[in-house]
Design a protein around this motif. Sequence first.
Motif, PDB file in Angstrom:
ATOM      1  N   ARG A  51       9.491   3.022   5.327  1.00  0.00           N
ATOM      2  CA  ARG A  51       8.517   2.633   4.319  1.00  0.00           C
ATOM      3  C   ARG A  51       7.454   3.724   4.238  1.00  0.00           C
ATOM      4  N   LEU A  52       7.131   4.094   3.033  1.00  0.00           N
ATOM      5  CA  LEU A  52       6.169   5.166   2.774  1.00  0.00           C
ATOM      6  C   LEU A  52       4.773   4.599   2.568  1.00  0.00           C
ATOM      7  N   ILE A  53       3.798   5.212   3.236  1.00  0.00           N
ATOM      8  CA  ILE A  53       2.389   4.983   2.917  1.00  0.00           C
ATOM      9  C   ILE A  53       1.819   6.333   2.511  1.00  0.00           C
ATOM     10  N   GLY A  54       1.443   6.448   1.264  1.00  0.00           N
ATOM     11  CA  GLY A  54       0.835   7.684   0.776  1.00  0.00           C
ATOM     12  C   GLY A  54      -0.634   7.463   0.486  1.00  0.00           C
ATOM     13  N   ALA A  55      -1.496   8.298   1.031  1.00  0.00           N
ATOM     14  CA  ALA A  55      -2.937   8.188   0.786  1.00  0.00           C
ATOM     15  C   ALA A  55      -3.394   9.379  -0.036  1.00  0.00           C
ATOM     16  N   THR A  56      -4.335   9.153  -0.938  1.00  0.00           N
ATOM     17  CA  THR A  56      -4.800  10.243  -1.784  1.00  0.00           C
ATOM     18  C   THR A  56      -6.227  10.004  -2.254  1.00  0.00           C
ATOM     19  N   THR A  57      -6.950  11.100  -2.445  1.00  0.00           N
ATOM     20  CA  THR A  57      -8.288  11.038  -3.045  1.00  0.00           C
ATOM     21  C   THR A  57      -8.212  11.300  -4.544  1.00  0.00           C
ATOM     22  N   ARG A  58      -6.999  11.563  -5.038  1.00  0.00           N
ATOM     23  CA  ARG A  58      -6.822  11.816  -6.470  1.00  0.00           C
ATOM     24  C   ARG A  58      -6.853  10.504  -7.266  1.00  0.00           C
ATOM     25  N   LYS A  59      -6.991  10.635  -8.575  1.00  0.00           N
ATOM     26  CA  LYS A  59      -6.955   9.473  -9.450  1.00  0.00           C
ATOM     27  C   LYS A  59      -5.495   9.066  -9.665  1.00  0.00           C
ATOM     28  N   PRO A  60      -5.238   7.784  -9.941  1.00  0.00           N
ATOM     29  CA  PRO A  60      -3.857   7.325 -10.128  1.00  0.00           C
ATOM     30  C   PRO A  60      -3.086   8.120 -11.179  1.00  0.00           C
ATOM     31  N   GLU A  61      -3.746   8.485 -12.271  1.00  0.00           N
ATOM     32  CA  GLU A  61      -3.052   9.198 -13.345  1.00  0.00           C
ATOM     33  C   GLU A  61      -2.624  10.617 -12.942  1.00  0.00           C
ATOM     34  N   GLU A  62      -3.149  11.102 -11.818  1.00  0.00           N
ATOM     35  CA  GLU A  62      -2.763  12.427 -11.329  1.00  0.00           C
ATOM     36  C   GLU A  62      -1.531  12.378 -10.436  1.00  0.00           C
ATOM     37  N   ILE A  63      -1.077  11.186 -10.106  1.00  0.00           N
ATOM     38  CA  ILE A  63       0.113  11.010  -9.267  1.00  0.00           C
ATOM     39  C   ILE A  63       1.317  10.770 -10.171  1.00  0.00           C
ATOM     40  N   PRO A  64       2.461  11.423  -9.913  1.00  0.00           N
ATOM     41  CA  PRO A  64       3.635  11.241 -10.765  1.00  0.00           C
ATOM     42  C   PRO A  64       4.015   9.772 -10.924  1.00  0.00           C
ATOM     43  N   GLU A  65       4.331   9.389 -12.141  1.00  0.00           N
ATOM     44  CA  GLU A  65       4.662   8.004 -12.443  1.00  0.00           C
ATOM     45  C   GLU A  65       5.885   7.533 -11.653  1.00  0.00           C
ATOM     46  N   ALA A  66       6.810   8.455 -11.386  1.00  0.00           N
ATOM     47  CA  ALA A  66       8.032   8.081 -10.677  1.00  0.00           C
ATOM     48  C   ALA A  66       7.733   7.564  -9.277  1.00  0.00           C
ATOM     49  N   ILE A  67       6.759   8.182  -8.589  1.00  0.00           N
ATOM     50  CA  ILE A  67       6.411   7.722  -7.242  1.00  0.00           C
ATOM     51  C   ILE A  67       5.562   6.457  -7.314  1.00  0.00           C
ATOM     52  N   ARG A  68       4.701   6.374  -8.338  1.00  0.00           N
ATOM     53  CA  ARG A  68       3.852   5.185  -8.492  1.00  0.00           C
ATOM     54  C   ARG A  68       4.686   3.935  -8.744  1.00  0.00           C
ATOM     55  N   SER A  69       5.755   4.100  -9.516  1.00  0.00           N
ATOM     56  CA  SER A  69       6.575   2.943  -9.873  1.00  0.00           C
ATOM     57  C   SER A  69       7.327   2.363  -8.678  1.00  0.00           C
ATOM     58  N   ARG A  70       7.445   3.137  -7.607  1.00  0.00           N
ATOM     59  CA  ARG A  70       8.163   2.675  -6.421  1.00  0.00           C
ATOM     60  C   ARG A  70       7.230   2.098  -5.349  1.00  0.00           C
ATOM     61  N   CYS A  71       5.927   2.125  -5.630  1.00  0.00           N
ATOM     62  CA  CYS A  71       4.952   1.745  -4.604  1.00  0.00           C
ATOM     63  C   CYS A  71       3.996   0.660  -5.080  1.00  0.00           C
ATOM     64  N   VAL A  72       3.514  -0.132  -4.122  1.00  0.00           N
ATOM     65  CA  VAL A  72       2.387  -1.012  -4.377  1.00  0.00           C
ATOM     66  C   VAL A  72       1.122  -0.152  -4.306  1.00  0.00           C
ATOM     67  N   GLU A  73       0.274  -0.249  -5.324  1.00  0.00           N
ATOM     68  CA  GLU A  73      -0.932   0.582  -5.367  1.00  0.00           C
ATOM     69  C   GLU A  73      -2.146  -0.221  -4.885  1.00  0.00           C
ATOM     70  N   ILE A  74      -2.840   0.340  -3.895  1.00  0.00           N
ATOM     71  CA  ILE A  74      -3.987  -0.326  -3.283  1.00  0.00           C
ATOM     72  C   ILE A  74      -5.196   0.594  -3.372  1.00  0.00           C
ATOM     73  N   TYR A  75      -6.343   0.012  -3.680  1.00  0.00           N
ATOM     74  CA  TYR A  75      -7.543   0.808  -3.936  1.00  0.00           C
ATOM     75  C   TYR A  75      -8.627   0.531  -2.891  1.00  0.00           C
TER      76      TYR A  75
END
Length: 361
Positions: free
Chosen positions: A237-261
């Motif tokens: 299971r992947l946990i990716g952390a970022t200081t970037r905005k959601p729109e800066e992350i590729p949609e393909a990876i976002r669609s496979r993950c639960v997004e938490i803020y």
Amino acid sequence: MNSVIMITQLFFTLVIGMYFLTRLKVEKSDTRTIEENSKKAAGHLNAMRRIRLSEPMTESVRPQKFSEIIGQEDAVKAIKAALCGSDPQHVLIYGPAGVGKTAAARLAMKCAKESEGTPFRRDARFIEADSTIMRYDERSIADPLIGSVHDPIYQGAGTLGASGVPQIKEGAVSKAHGGILFLDEIGELPSVQMNKLLKVLEDRRVMFESSYYSETNKDIPEYIHDIFKNGIPADFRLIGATTRKPEEIPEAIRSRCVEIYFNQLTREDLKKIINNSIHQMNINIDSGAVELISRYAKNGRDAVKILQMAKNTVRLERRNCITVNDAAWTLNACRYTSGMYFEGKEKIVDISVIKPKEKNS
């Protein structure tokens, strides 16, 4: 005639004997040299390991349980919902630096392994990697994230390489098999590796290719044949952390993950972090100093650094309490700002303003 032959044979025997004797001496000398160098290197390495500095304060006060992550109650609950159960999901964590994203990711593995119905085994691994340094070689010589093939033509191929056998070096995705892979600053991952990662998430295995691999080569061990045919398992299971905005992350990876803020910390959150750190550091501090630090710290890590600097200043002066003026001096010396303008040697914090006013006599 026979004597000539015997003399010739004796001569060549002596020459060959001297050659092998010389080679044996050289090999023994090389062996001794290697052993001596190895002992020196091992001694140097052990001496280095015996030298340890104190642990950085930002690490020693890092949260050890979810309840110690301040100001992120909803995010923590969401992480538990995503990972702690019978059907854990991939997770993307957004938020500013120093608000607890990494701490939450590290605690997620322990929580997940203890949850009811979890597919994680007790020995499941938590593999942590920094995406900013996850560089790869276009020739696939090295790829610390996905893994690589060490072809026999490259230096260091060893005995298998001498037989023309390509060898596999596992990457972080395979090391995390059965556990969690945490990629800090996942938004900095090169696009090529991001695409490879997506393929691994989809297939839950890593496939390798090599022009030196042949199905008919009997010198290749069976396990290497198996890897080239079936790949290496990479079910994690992947946990990716970022200081970037959601729109800066590729949609393909976002669609496979639960997004938490994660939220920006409030001043009250920072005060709690400071007070918790004070308790762990075992130091005294004026309430006004806590208030001042909370005004200028941008995040929890910032608050701890300011506090540690002020603590060291007090210790150097053989005092046992951090005052408002100590906090103000630290903020000025390190040029912390809170929306205030700094120019030249102008003070950021006017100590005279924050000094307690004397009562009129």
